[in-house]
Design a protein around this motif. Structure first.
Motif, PDB file in Angstrom:
ATOM      1  N   ASN A  86     -35.987  23.084 -14.980  1.00 62.60           N
ATOM      2  CA  ASN A  86     -35.607  22.531 -13.675  1.00 62.60           C
ATOM      3  C   ASN A  86     -34.813  21.238 -13.845  1.00 62.60           C
ATOM      4  O   ASN A  86     -33.880  20.963 -13.074  1.00 62.60           O
ATOM      5  N   HIS A  87     -35.186  20.435 -14.844  1.00 62.50           N
ATOM      6  CA  HIS A  87     -34.412  19.214 -15.123  1.00 62.50           C
ATOM      7  C   HIS A  87     -32.996  19.574 -15.598  1.00 62.50           C
ATOM      8  O   HIS A  87     -32.022  18.905 -15.231  1.00 62.50           O
ATOM      9  N   ILE A  88     -32.912  20.624 -16.417  1.00 62.83           N
ATOM     10  CA  ILE A  88     -31.604  21.076 -16.899  1.00 62.83           C
ATOM     11  C   ILE A  88     -30.737  21.547 -15.736  1.00 62.83           C
ATOM     12  O   ILE A  88     -29.547  21.226 -15.645  1.00 62.83           O
ATOM     13  N   LEU A  89     -31.339  22.312 -14.817  1.00 65.10           N
ATOM     14  CA  LEU A  89     -30.605  22.785 -13.646  1.00 65.10           C
ATOM     15  C   LEU A  89     -30.152  21.619 -12.773  1.00 65.10           C
ATOM     16  O   LEU A  89     -29.041  21.621 -12.228  1.00 65.10           O
ATOM     17  N   GLY A  90     -31.030  20.602 -12.639  1.00 67.52           N
ATOM     18  CA  GLY A  90     -30.665  19.419 -11.864  1.00 67.52           C
ATOM     19  C   GLY A  90     -29.484  18.688 -12.479  1.00 67.52           C
ATOM     20  O   GLY A  90     -28.565  18.241 -11.766  1.00 67.52           O
ATOM     21  N   ALA A  91     -29.503  18.563 -13.806  1.00 68.00           N
ATOM     22  CA  ALA A  91     -28.393  17.900 -14.503  1.00 68.00           C
ATOM     23  C   ALA A  91     -27.100  18.691 -14.333  1.00 68.00           C
ATOM     24  O   ALA A  91     -26.015  18.107 -14.167  1.00 68.00           O
ATOM     25  N   PHE A  92     -27.221  20.014 -14.350  1.00 70.63           N
ATOM     26  CA  PHE A  92     -26.036  20.861 -14.159  1.00 70.63           C
ATOM     27  C   PHE A  92     -25.447  20.660 -12.763  1.00 70.63           C
ATOM     28  O   PHE A  92     -24.220  20.561 -12.601  1.00 70.63           O
ATOM     29  N   ASP A  93     -26.321  20.583 -11.759  1.00 66.84           N
ATOM     30  CA  ASP A  93     -25.849  20.374 -10.383  1.00 66.84           C
ATOM     31  C   ASP A  93     -25.118  19.036 -10.253  1.00 66.84           C
ATOM     32  O   ASP A  93     -24.081  18.937  -9.576  1.00 66.84           O
ATOM     33  N   VAL A  94     -25.673  17.999 -10.882  1.00 67.99           N
ATOM     34  CA  VAL A  94     -25.029  16.677 -10.830  1.00 67.99           C
ATOM     35  C   VAL A  94     -23.670  16.728 -11.521  1.00 67.99           C
ATOM     36  O   VAL A  94     -22.670  16.181 -11.024  1.00 67.99           O
ATOM     37  N   PHE A  95     -23.617  17.397 -12.674  1.00 68.89           N
ATOM     38  CA  PHE A  95     -22.362  17.506 -13.425  1.00 68.89           C
ATOM     39  C   PHE A  95     -21.299  18.235 -12.603  1.00 68.89           C
ATOM     40  O   PHE A  95     -20.147  17.814 -12.526  1.00 68.89           O
ATOM     41  N   MET A  96     -21.690  19.331 -11.961  1.00 68.07           N
ATOM     42  CA  MET A  96     -20.733  20.109 -11.168  1.00 68.07           C
ATOM     43  C   MET A  96     -20.266  19.330  -9.952  1.00 68.07           C
ATOM     44  O   MET A  96     -19.086  19.350  -9.593  1.00 68.07           O
ATOM     45  N   ALA A  97     -21.189  18.602  -9.312  1.00 65.95           N
ATOM     46  CA  ALA A  97     -20.816  17.809  -8.127  1.00 65.95           C
ATOM     47  C   ALA A  97     -19.844  16.687  -8.510  1.00 65.95           C
ATOM     48  O   ALA A  97     -18.888  16.393  -7.797  1.00 65.95           O
ATOM     49  N   LYS A  98     -20.097  16.061  -9.670  1.00 65.93           N
ATOM     50  CA  LYS A  98     -19.225  14.975 -10.130  1.00 65.93           C
ATOM     51  C   LYS A  98     -17.818  15.491 -10.406  1.00 65.93           C
ATOM     52  O   LYS A  98     -16.820  14.870 -10.025  1.00 65.93           O
ATOM     53  N   ASN A  99     -17.731  16.646 -11.086  1.00 61.54           N
ATOM     54  CA  ASN A  99     -16.418  17.219 -11.388  1.00 61.54           C
ATOM     55  C   ASN A  99     -15.688  17.650 -10.117  1.00 61.54           C
ATOM     56  O   ASN A  99     -14.468  17.553 -10.026  1.00 61.54           O
ATOM     57  N   PHE A 100     -16.463  18.143  -9.160  1.00 65.64           N
ATOM     58  CA  PHE A 100     -15.863  18.607  -7.907  1.00 65.64           C
ATOM     59  C   PHE A 100     -15.289  17.402  -7.134  1.00 65.64           C
ATOM     60  O   PHE A 100     -14.168  17.464  -6.601  1.00 65.64           O
ATOM     61  N   ASP A 101     -16.024  16.283  -7.122  1.00 64.74           N
ATOM     62  CA  ASP A 101     -15.557  15.092  -6.407  1.00 64.74           C
ATOM     63  C   ASP A 101     -14.327  14.499  -7.061  1.00 64.74           C
ATOM     64  O   ASP A 101     -13.429  13.967  -6.403  1.00 64.74           O
ATOM     65  N   SER A 102     -14.275  14.594  -8.388  1.00 64.80           N
ATOM     66  CA  SER A 102     -13.145  13.992  -9.094  1.00 64.80           C
ATOM     67  C   SER A 102     -11.914  14.915  -9.058  1.00 64.80           C
ATOM     68  O   SER A 102     -10.805  14.469  -9.315  1.00 64.80           O
TER      69      SER A 102
END
Length: 305
Positions: free
Chosen positions: A289-305
């Motif tokens: 679940n922590h790995i999935l959370g980190a993945f979501d943060v990574f994807m959101a950051k890339n999407f915003d940039s």
């Protein structure tokens, strides 16, 4: 008192919501006061017997009376050893009869207890292999109607569900989510935590038992999302085992998925234990679940940039 209070709570729930309830308990709850406390006709109990009780409707004791009954039928079940996961078939014979439990003549509350009327069911393993130290034998007491082999089997299946419920609470309270250690003071906070963890634990139990009983079921048929599988296998390939590859066109079975999930929690399959236990799966699931959370943060950051 805890057994009595629990049974009365089930009766109150049935009365309040207008639904039938079945209260299931192990041998610790084989108590006369519990049997005599039943007042709600829509609340039934199923209790595994601990005492060879004296009966009011027979000169024989409970176990002797059951042995005098004809064999109502036999059925086979598959038993899985909890450590080795080896399977074997067990043939079970079923007997049943109505009973009235006798209260001791010197009991102070004899009049209040009366002679609780129930049905007794005996389930015995026949022709057990010599390698089995303790063949299956249960004696169940219930207020559910039991006048046929089919009704007796229904009671047995209800009792078996208790094991899953016990595993659920074990994971929730102690070696899994460890809710007890949180020491929360606010009722609402505790309710929120229990609800959140309960959902996760039910999913873990589902994966584990599907892995045992539906070995070749696809992970997709088990309700596991392709993206989650891809992330799990990518992480496990990099950090655990390099030859682990996820192929969406040829998805892994739920058995294989369970193994890989256990690996990120420190489990490695071996012949004597091919699947991780529930405790390890709970730890692995929390990490995932922590790995999935980190993945979501990574994807959101890339999407915003």
């Amino acid at each position: 008192m805890r057994w009595l209070n629990s049974f009365n709570a089930a009766q109150d729930f049935s009365e309040q919501h207008g639904v039938g309830t079945i209260w299931v308990a192990d041998r610790e709850a084989d108590i006369l006061d519990v049997y005599a406390a039943r007042w709600q006709q829509h609340t039934h109990l199923v209790v595994r017997d601990q005492h060879n009780r004296t009966l009011a409707n027979s000169s024989s004791k409970l176990y002797s009376l059951l042995k005098q009954q004809p064999n109502a039928g036999t059925y086979e079940i598959e038993i899985i050893h909890p450590q080795t996961l080896k399977k074997r078939s067990a043939k079970l014979a079923v007997r049943f009869c109505p009973v009235e439990v006798k209260v001791a003549s010197n009991a102070k509350h004899k009049t209040k207890l009366g002679h609780p009327a129930m049905n007794a069911i005996e389930v015995c393993e026949v022709d057990a292999p010599d390698t089995v130290d303790k063949p299956i034998r249960w004696v169940l007491l219930t207020t559910l109607p039991v006048t046929s082999f089919e009704q007796a089997l229904r009671v047995v299946r209800i009792y078996i569900k208790r094991w899953l419920v016990e595993r659920f609470h074990y994971l929730l309270k102690t070696d899994g989510a460890q809710v007890e250690q949180l020491q929360l003071e606010q009722t609402r906070s505790l309710q929120n935590v229990i609800t959140t963890y309960s959902i996760s634990i039910i999913q873990i139990i589902k994966i584990r038992y599907l892995s045992e009983n539906q070995l070749y079921m696809s992970v997709f048929d088990a309700g596991i999302e392709p993206l989650k599988c891809k992330i799990l296998y990518a992480y496990a390939q990099k950090n655990v085992k390099k030859d682990l590859v996820f192929d969406a066109d040829n998805p892994p079975t739920v058995y294989e998925y369970c193994q890989v999930l256990g690996m990120i929690g420190g489990f490695f399959p071996r012949k004597s234990q091919p699947l991780p236990g529930l405790k390890i799966l709970t730890r692995a699931s929390e990490k995932f679940n922590h790995i999935l959370g980190a993945f979501d943060v990574f994807m959101a950051k890339n999407f915003d940039s």
